[in-house]
Each structure stands twice: as C-alpha cells, then as structure tokens.
Design a protein around this motif. Structure first.
Motif, PDB file in Angstrom:
ATOM      1  N   HIS A  77     -11.401 -49.082 -89.090  1.00 57.46           N
ATOM      2  CA  HIS A  77     -10.075 -49.433 -89.607  1.00 57.46           C
ATOM      3  C   HIS A  77      -8.951 -48.693 -88.880  1.00 57.46           C
ATOM      4  O   HIS A  77      -7.788 -48.817 -89.272  1.00 57.46           O
ATOM      5  N   LEU A  78      -9.284 -47.915 -87.847  1.00 59.03           N
ATOM      6  CA  LEU A  78      -8.280 -47.188 -87.079  1.00 59.03           C
ATOM      7  C   LEU A  78      -7.954 -47.937 -85.793  1.00 59.03           C
ATOM      8  O   LEU A  78      -8.844 -48.472 -85.134  1.00 59.03           O
ATOM      9  N   ARG A  79      -6.675 -47.947 -85.424  1.00 58.71           N
ATOM     10  CA  ARG A  79      -6.280 -48.635 -84.199  1.00 58.71           C
ATOM     11  C   ARG A  79      -6.841 -47.934 -82.967  1.00 58.71           C
ATOM     12  O   ARG A  79      -7.220 -48.580 -81.993  1.00 58.71           O
ATOM     13  N   ARG A  80      -6.889 -46.608 -83.005  1.00 56.46           N
ATOM     14  CA  ARG A  80      -7.450 -45.832 -81.891  1.00 56.46           C
ATOM     15  C   ARG A  80      -8.530 -44.898 -82.444  1.00 56.46           C
ATOM     16  O   ARG A  80      -8.283 -43.717 -82.684  1.00 56.46           O
ATOM     17  N   PRO A  81      -9.722 -45.421 -82.667  1.00 55.28           N
ATOM     18  CA  PRO A  81     -10.785 -44.646 -83.337  1.00 55.28           C
ATOM     19  C   PRO A  81     -11.225 -43.405 -82.585  1.00 55.28           C
ATOM     20  O   PRO A  81     -11.733 -42.461 -83.195  1.00 55.28           O
ATOM     21  N   GLY A  82     -11.046 -43.376 -81.262  1.00 57.92           N
ATOM     22  CA  GLY A  82     -11.502 -42.224 -80.489  1.00 57.92           C
ATOM     23  C   GLY A  82     -10.457 -41.142 -80.306  1.00 57.92           C
ATOM     24  O   GLY A  82     -10.677 -40.171 -79.578  1.00 57.92           O
ATOM     25  N   LEU A  83      -9.313 -41.292 -80.968  1.00 52.40           N
ATOM     26  CA  LEU A  83      -8.209 -40.355 -80.767  1.00 52.40           C
ATOM     27  C   LEU A  83      -8.538 -38.949 -81.242  1.00 52.40           C
ATOM     28  O   LEU A  83      -8.121 -37.961 -80.649  1.00 52.40           O
ATOM     29  N   SER A  84      -9.304 -38.838 -82.324  1.00 59.19           N
ATOM     30  CA  SER A  84      -9.655 -37.521 -82.863  1.00 59.19           C
ATOM     31  C   SER A  84     -10.977 -37.624 -83.617  1.00 59.19           C
ATOM     32  O   SER A  84     -11.504 -38.702 -83.852  1.00 59.19           O
ATOM     33  N   MET A  85     -11.501 -36.459 -84.004  1.00 62.03           N
ATOM     34  CA  MET A  85     -12.788 -36.392 -84.694  1.00 62.03           C
ATOM     35  C   MET A  85     -12.637 -36.826 -86.156  1.00 62.03           C
ATOM     36  O   MET A  85     -11.701 -36.422 -86.846  1.00 62.03           O
ATOM     37  N   ILE A  86     -13.562 -37.664 -86.602  1.00 61.54           N
ATOM     38  CA  ILE A  86     -13.672 -38.014 -88.019  1.00 61.54           C
ATOM     39  C   ILE A  86     -15.083 -37.618 -88.441  1.00 61.54           C
ATOM     40  O   ILE A  86     -16.062 -38.137 -87.921  1.00 61.54           O
ATOM     41  N   GLN A  87     -15.196 -36.690 -89.374  1.00 59.94           N
ATOM     42  CA  GLN A  87     -16.513 -36.213 -89.792  1.00 59.94           C
ATOM     43  C   GLN A  87     -16.623 -36.241 -91.302  1.00 59.94           C
ATOM     44  O   GLN A  87     -15.719 -35.797 -92.008  1.00 59.94           O
ATOM     45  N   VAL A  88     -17.742 -36.783 -91.791  1.00 60.88           N
ATOM     46  CA  VAL A  88     -18.007 -36.833 -93.231  1.00 60.88           C
ATOM     47  C   VAL A  88     -19.164 -35.906 -93.552  1.00 60.88           C
ATOM     48  O   VAL A  88     -20.235 -35.998 -92.940  1.00 60.88           O
ATOM     49  N   GLU A  89     -18.944 -35.002 -94.510  1.00 61.72           N
ATOM     50  CA  GLU A  89     -19.989 -34.090 -94.969  1.00 61.72           C
ATOM     51  C   GLU A  89     -20.382 -34.472 -96.401  1.00 61.72           C
ATOM     52  O   GLU A  89     -19.511 -34.788 -97.215  1.00 61.72           O
ATOM     53  N   PRO A  90     -21.686 -34.454 -96.718  1.00 60.06           N
ATOM     54  CA  PRO A  90     -22.087 -34.799 -98.084  1.00 60.06           C
ATOM     55  C   PRO A  90     -21.603 -33.777 -99.108  1.00 60.06           C
ATOM     56  O   PRO A  90     -21.148 -34.149-100.193  1.00 60.06           O
ATOM     57  N   VAL A  91     -21.707 -32.486 -98.778  1.00 55.60           N
ATOM     58  CA  VAL A  91     -21.331 -31.424 -99.706  1.00 55.60           C
ATOM     59  C   VAL A  91     -20.625 -30.296 -98.954  1.00 55.60           C
ATOM     60  O   VAL A  91     -21.119 -29.832 -97.931  1.00 55.60           O
ATOM     61  N   LEU A  92     -19.481 -29.880 -99.457  1.00 55.16           N
ATOM     62  CA  LEU A  92     -18.774 -28.717 -98.922  1.00 55.16           C
ATOM     63  C   LEU A  92     -18.147 -27.955-100.091  1.00 55.16           C
ATOM     64  O   LEU A  92     -17.770 -28.565-101.092  1.00 55.16           O
ATOM     65  N   PRO A  93     -18.025 -26.631 -99.978  1.00 52.28           N
ATOM     66  CA  PRO A  93     -17.257 -25.920-100.994  1.00 52.28           C
ATOM     67  C   PRO A  93     -15.826 -26.456-101.048  1.00 52.28           C
ATOM     68  O   PRO A  93     -15.267 -26.691-102.117  1.00 52.28           O
ATOM     69  N   SER A  94     -15.241 -26.670 -99.844  1.00 50.87           N
ATOM     70  CA  SER A  94     -13.867 -27.153 -99.744  1.00 50.87           C
ATOM     71  C   SER A  94     -13.634 -27.655 -98.329  1.00 50.87           C
ATOM     72  O   SER A  94     -14.019 -26.993 -97.368  1.00 50.87           O
ATOM     73  N   THR A  95     -13.009 -28.814 -98.183  1.00 47.71           N
ATOM     74  CA  THR A  95     -12.718 -29.316 -96.829  1.00 47.71           C
ATOM     75  C   THR A  95     -11.708 -28.411 -96.132  1.00 47.71           C
ATOM     76  O   THR A  95     -11.796 -28.205 -94.921  1.00 47.71           O
ATOM     77  N   ASN A  96     -10.758 -27.853 -96.879  1.00 46.39           N
ATOM     78  CA  ASN A  96      -9.800 -26.925 -96.266  1.00 46.39           C
ATOM     79  C   ASN A  96     -10.501 -25.675 -95.750  1.00 46.39           C
ATOM     80  O   ASN A  96     -10.251 -25.204 -94.631  1.00 46.39           O
ATOM     81  N   ALA A  97     -11.398 -25.119 -96.568  1.00 46.48           N
ATOM     82  CA  ALA A  97     -12.125 -23.909 -96.164  1.00 46.48           C
ATOM     83  C   ALA A  97     -12.975 -24.180 -94.929  1.00 46.48           C
ATOM     84  O   ALA A  97     -13.056 -23.346 -94.016  1.00 46.48           O
ATOM     85  N   GLU A  98     -13.596 -25.352 -94.871  1.00 49.40           N
ATOM     86  CA  GLU A  98     -14.419 -25.707 -93.721  1.00 49.40           C
ATOM     87  C   GLU A  98     -13.569 -25.832 -92.461  1.00 49.40           C
ATOM     88  O   GLU A  98     -13.955 -25.356 -91.382  1.00 49.40           O
TER      89      GLU A  98
END
Length: 328
Positions: A77-98
């Motif tokens: 759904h992104l016009r430029r999918p390779g522009l930056s990293m997209i990463q999905v994690e199943p479990v994290l304490p916090s996405t900000n902390a990561e």
C-alpha cells in the motif's frame, strides 16, 4: 524473551488469528512441543491480552479473529515500498524502547522513515509514563525513526505535526471529523482515539534522533476495555474493522510526505492545519502544570507548537512538559 519462545508464540498467534478452533494436539505438532508446553505459551499470550478460550474436545480459539500485521502487506500500500525499513514484531515491551535500542546500537544503519510495529506491546507507555493498553489485534502500535540534523531545537512542534499527519491518513478511511487535543492526542467523537509519544536520543548541539511513537485504537470496544479515560475506536465509528495493514501504510505515507518539509522549514506552514482540527478552539480550558492551574481561552498554537491561551493578562504561551489540558 528468548528467540525460540518468540518464534513459537508467533506461530501460535498466526494459527489462532483466524478465529477458528485449533486443538492442542495439532498446535503441539506444528510447533514440535508437548501439549503442556503449548498450554504454557497460550497462557502467556492470554496474560498479554489475547482473549483465548478453551473448549474441551475442540481446542483453543480466539474470542475474535483478526488479520495479522505484515510488513509485506503494508508495503503493498506504499507508493515507494523500498524507501525505508518496515518491520513487524510479534511481541515487544515497547516499539519506542526497541527503536531507541537500535539507535544506540546502529545509528548509521537507520534511515529516516524506518518503522517498527508490534502485535503485542507488553509495556507500552504514553505521556508522563502512563501505561498504554493495547489489546492484541485491536490496535496499531508503531514507532518511526526520523533524524533532525539541526538538533533538538528544530523539532519544535513535532508531536503536533504527527497529529496532523494521522488525521490526514484517517481521511483515506472516510474519517473527516477527527480532532486534535494539544499537544499530542487524536480524538474522535469527543473521545481519545490515538496518542503520540515523541522521544529523542542524541547530544545537545548534534543531530537529534527522534522516535515517533503512535498508538491508535482500531477495535477496542469501550464496553470491554478500560484504558483510564473515555476512548473511541475505528471499528465502533465505521461499523467495521479497517485493514490494519492498509491503515499502517496510510499513516506511514502521511508522515513521509510531511516530515521532510517540517525538518527543513519547521512547524509554521502546518499551524493552520492544526488549528482547523483543534478540539478546544476558542473554548475555555484549564491547564494543570505541576501545582499550578491556568485557565483561559484556547487561541490556537504558534510556529513553535506552543499553545496560545488568552487570559486576563493577555496571550500566554505554554510549551510541552507536565501540562494537562481539559475543556471547561
């Protein structure tokens, strides 16, 4: 959490996400564990907010199935999918902390617009350290990295800019009436829909490395979840649950469009956009700053993102910090 356990719980989560019954025996075969060990992993998932129930003879099932987040689907759904990293994690304490950990370890490997999303956040935080409650599959929790070469001072108004970007993304889902509460909340029907938490790494006088944290209620019925204040969600508003992958892509795309200009020119251009969405525009408000209370009329924001409040002494500017705001 150990990598092996992480992989096992991700597998179990992907099996249960369809909302159908899965026998403990079948799950055990899939992950190559005993049924007792599987029960332990499912118990942990339940502790994290996954609404799992067990029926004798049928197995385990989620109270409500959901579509898993997928980096591949988001990129579609992104016009430029390779522009930056997209990463999905199943479990994290916090996405900000990561993201902050990654800034500390590999600053040179990060690119503006890199994003981490999590299905489960076990220790999510909002402003002032408040806990951000996010049911599994019912929210969008993500963090984006963005650098500011001119330092911390060039970030003034960033949380307000992110609010504008989120509202713009919501328009793609026919949501035209979202509003903004200074400095970093998004409201829908007078209730909180989403929050923004900005954190910064770096030395004074050097490039500021920002983490833009976003938590958005997708399917969080207020009859089932108490998040500490009146809240809304997209499912209740739309009458159906939107595709979270498409929603994530819309938010990412909106931020990608606005952040470069904000980085170069500041918040000034975006002031009228924010003011058009101001929840308390021209209304009486009370601000609590520590032990002090201030009341007046909300007159918008300035180019630094400071709130302009009309009091008996004239216009007073309020910046971030320990300030809460509520209408009278």
């Amino acid at each position: 959490m150990k990598q092996a356990s992480k992989i096992i719980r991700q597998h179990i989560l992907s099996l249960l996400a369809d909302g159908q019954f899965h026998s403990g025996e079948l799950i055990a075969q899939q992950v190559n564990l005993s049924r007792t060990a599987v029960a332990g992993h499912i118990s942990q998932l339940a502790d994290w907010g996954l609404d799992v129930f067990k029926v004798k003879g049928k197995g385990y099932r989620l109270n409500q199935g959901f579509a898993l987040l997928s980096a591949e689907h988001i990129k579609k759904h992104l016009r430029r999918p390779g522009l930056s990293m997209i990463q999905v994690e199943p479990v994290l304490p916090s996405t900000n902390a990561e993201m902050k950990l990654r800034i500390a370890k590999a600053r040179h490997d990060l690119a503006d617009g890199d994003v981490i999303l999590a299905e489960v956040q076990t220790d999510g935080k909002g402003r002032h350290g408040r806990k951000w409650t996010a049911p599994v599959g019912g929210s969008l929790t993500m963090s984006m990295y963005w650098s500011f070469p001119d330092g911390y001072q060039s970030m003034a108004g960033l949380s307000l800019l992110v609010g504008v970007a989120i509202c713009e993304a919501l328009r793609k889902f026919n949501i035209e009436d979202a509003q903004l509460k200074w400095p970093n909340d998004i409201y829908l029907n007078g209730r909180k829909l989403a929050g923004v938490l900005i954190e910064v790494e770096g030395q004074i006088g050097a490039t500021a490395h920002s983490v833009i944290g976003i938590g958005l209620n997708v399917n969080v019925p207020d009859t089932q979840y108490d998040v500490g204040q009146p809240h809304s969600d997209l499912t209740g508003y739309l009458g159906e649950t939107p595709d979270r992958n498409r929603l994530a892509a819309a938010v990412i795309e909106s931020l990608r469009e606005m952040l470069p200009e904000f980085t170069q020119q500041g918040f000034g251009k975006f002031v009228p956009y924010w003011e058009a969405l101001d929840l308390f525009a021209d209304k009486k408000i009370v601000l609590q700053m520590g032990d002090k209370r201030f009341s007046g009329i909300d007159r918008g924001v300035d180019q630094s993102g400071a709130l302009l409040v009309e009091t008996e002494d004239g216009i007073t500017r309020f910046h971030g910090g320990e300030v809460s705001l509520r209408g009278i």
